[in-house]
Write an enzyme that holds these catalytic residues in place. Structure first.
Site, short mmCIF file in Angstrom:
data_model
loop_
_atom_site.label_atom_id
_atom_site.label_comp_id
_atom_site.label_asym_id
_atom_site.label_seq_id
_atom_site.Cartn_x
_atom_site.Cartn_y
_atom_site.Cartn_z
N SER A 221 0.84 -1.20 0.00
CA SER A 221 0.00 0.00 0.00
C SER A 221 0.87 1.25 0.00
O SER A 221 0.57 2.24 -0.66
CB SER A 221 -0.93 0.00 1.21
OG SER A 221 -0.18 0.16 2.39
N ARG A 225 0.39 3.51 -3.24
CA ARG A 225 -0.31 4.76 -3.02
C ARG A 225 0.45 5.92 -3.68
O ARG A 225 -0.13 6.73 -4.40
CB ARG A 225 -0.47 5.04 -1.52
CG ARG A 225 -1.14 6.38 -1.25
CD ARG A 225 -1.21 6.71 0.24
NE ARG A 225 -1.90 5.67 0.98
CZ ARG A 225 -1.30 4.81 1.77
NH1 ARG A 225 0.02 4.87 1.91
NH2 ARG A 225 -1.97 3.90 2.43
N ASN A 229 -0.95 7.90 -7.13
CA ASN A 229 -1.24 9.33 -7.12
C ASN A 229 -0.45 10.07 -8.18
O ASN A 229 -0.98 10.89 -8.93
CB ASN A 229 -0.92 9.93 -5.75
CG ASN A 229 -2.10 9.81 -4.81
OD1 ASN A 229 -3.03 10.59 -4.91
ND2 ASN A 229 -2.07 8.83 -3.94
#
Lengths: 287, 156
Positions: A221, A225, A229
């Site tokens: 994660s 992440r 983004n």
């Protein structure tokens, strides 16, 4: 829209975006010799034995520049009234130091430098996303064509849009989580944490089922992440540049302003999660 | 999502940068900030000490001021006393001087009076002799007359 698509240096939108999402890759060709991949297909055939020269190069360059700059400022710094640059660097330092102080409850003088390195490095790598997509990449493509004889050379400048870069860091942090867990709690303490929490020893399989994925979800994660983004942001810039014609200027501006929030936020989140994960790695559950 | 050597490369770069940061960057700023913190603490302490010193000095000053005021008051008192004393002495002296002058004047007057009496007596006796000679129209023995006349004059 089709017309606009045709107008990007004679490429279709798909080609344009494909070009901008490919890496300048150096690796082992299927026939065994090492060299630059001339097409995305060649790069794909290299499999694991390939190096993204562009993103890794920018990553190392940015990291080295940041650390050398900080060292330069730190060498010249005095304990008296700080000047402009020193003040700036000290602010960053104190900001990171305060976050470590809040999030990390143990004595480990390596966590501060770790958080500082991560925060500033990731922040600067993310910031490369605000450089207009064709400036450096376009120059590099031209140079590739005329100097190195490479047709349509790709050159990505935002390291954090490369999943190898973000996962490279998050896996390193995962290694640190394992290292400190075992160092602080012993191998037995670490394993018992996986096996006997949260429901006690009679629920051992169930505990493992919860704790093991939780453990492995951390680096995944963390890395995805940041990658997601920045990749999404980059992709939107590319879509503007290829589809909107002149209208891309206000669209770029608006998205860049929004991105000004994402860039530091993601760097901050990455740093904070690192601190929190390592704090949890130091934490013992045996009361 | 294809992973390749870049992952390992970034990982290595990460550890190298971390090591560099903890060895060569972090301590610089940590030391400087500690040093400054200490400096500020020292400065504040010095300021507090200075304030206390000032308070003490002010207390001392007011005490001294009180002392000096008392001294000044006694000096003024003494000066006043001395002044009245001097005035009294001057008055006494003036009075004495006046009396002395009066006494001197009186003596002089008496002297002057005596001298005038003497002169008057001589003139009266001369007039008396002249008168007697005229009465007698004869020459009397000058010596016996003289004696008689001076006896008469002293009786006047």
């Amino acid at each position: 829209m089709a017309e606009a698509a045709q107008s990007v240096e004679g490429q279709t939108v798909q080609e344009y975006i494909q070009h901008h999402l490919s890496f300048l890759t150096y690796g082992r060709h299927p026939d065994g010799h090492w060299g630059i991949a001339h097409t995305p297909e060649e790069a794909a055939e290299m499999g694991f034995w390939a190096l993204h020269v562009d993103t890794l190069g920018w990553s190392v360059f940015i990291g080295a520049a940041f650390l050398l700059f900080f060292r330069y400022v730190g060498k010249k710094a005095t304990a008296d009234t700080p000047g402009g640059i020193q003040n700036f660097v000290e602010n960053i330092f104190e900001f990171v130091d305060a976050r470590v102080g809040e999030g990390f409850n143990y004595t480990n003088r390596l966590i501060g430098p770790l958080a500082l390195t991560i925060f500033v490095w990731v922040l600067l790598m993310n910031t490369m996303d605000l450089v207009p997509v064709d400036w450096i990449t376009g120059l590099a493509t031209l140079a590739g064509e005329h100097v190195f004889g490479l047709e349509h050379m790709s050159f990505k400048i935002v390291p954090t849009t490369d999943v190898n870069i973000t996962m490279g860091m998050s896996i390193s942090i995962f290694a640190l989580i394992l290292y400190y867990s075992i160092k602080m709690k012993g191998i037995g303490g670490f394993l018992s944490e996986l096996a006997f929490h949260p429901f006690g020893k009679w629920m051992l399989p169930f505990n493992l089922l919860i704790e093991v994925p939780t453990l492995f979800a951390k680096p995944v994660s963390l890395g995805l992440r940041l990658f997601g983004n920045l990749y999404a942001g980059e992709l939107l810039f590319l879509l503007f540049a290829s589809l909107l014609g002149l209208w891309q200027l206000p669209a770029h501006f608006a998205w860049a302003v929004f991105h000004l929030i994402i860039v530091p936020l993601q760097a901050f989140v990455f740093m904070m999660l690192t601190i929190v994960y390592l704090n949890a790695a130091h934490e013992s559950h045996d009361h | 999502m294809d992973f390749n050597l870049t992952l390992i490369g970034q990982s290595m770069a990460f550890f190298v940068f971390w090591w560099f940061c903890q060895a060569k960057v972090w301590p610089l700023f940590a030391n400087i900030l500690d040093e400054r913190k200490k400096k500020i603490a020292d400065g504040l302490e010095a300021a507090a000490r200075g304030e206390k010193d000032l308070e003490l000095a002010q207390a001392k000053v007011s005490e001294q001021l009180k002392e000096v005021k008392a001294q000044a008051a006694t000096i003024v008192d003494q000066a006043n006393k001395r002044a009245t004393q001097i005035v009294d002495e001057a008055k006494d002296q003036a009075r004495e001087e006046g009396q002395r002058i009066i006494a001197g004047a009186n003596a002089e007057i008496e002297q002057e009076m005596n001298r005038a009496k003497e002169a008057l007596r001589e003139q009266v006796s001369a007039i008396a002799i002249a008168g007697a000679e005229k009465i007698l129209e004869s020459t009397v023995d000058q010596a016996s007359n003289e004696e008689m006349l001076s006896k008469l004059a002293s009786e006047l």
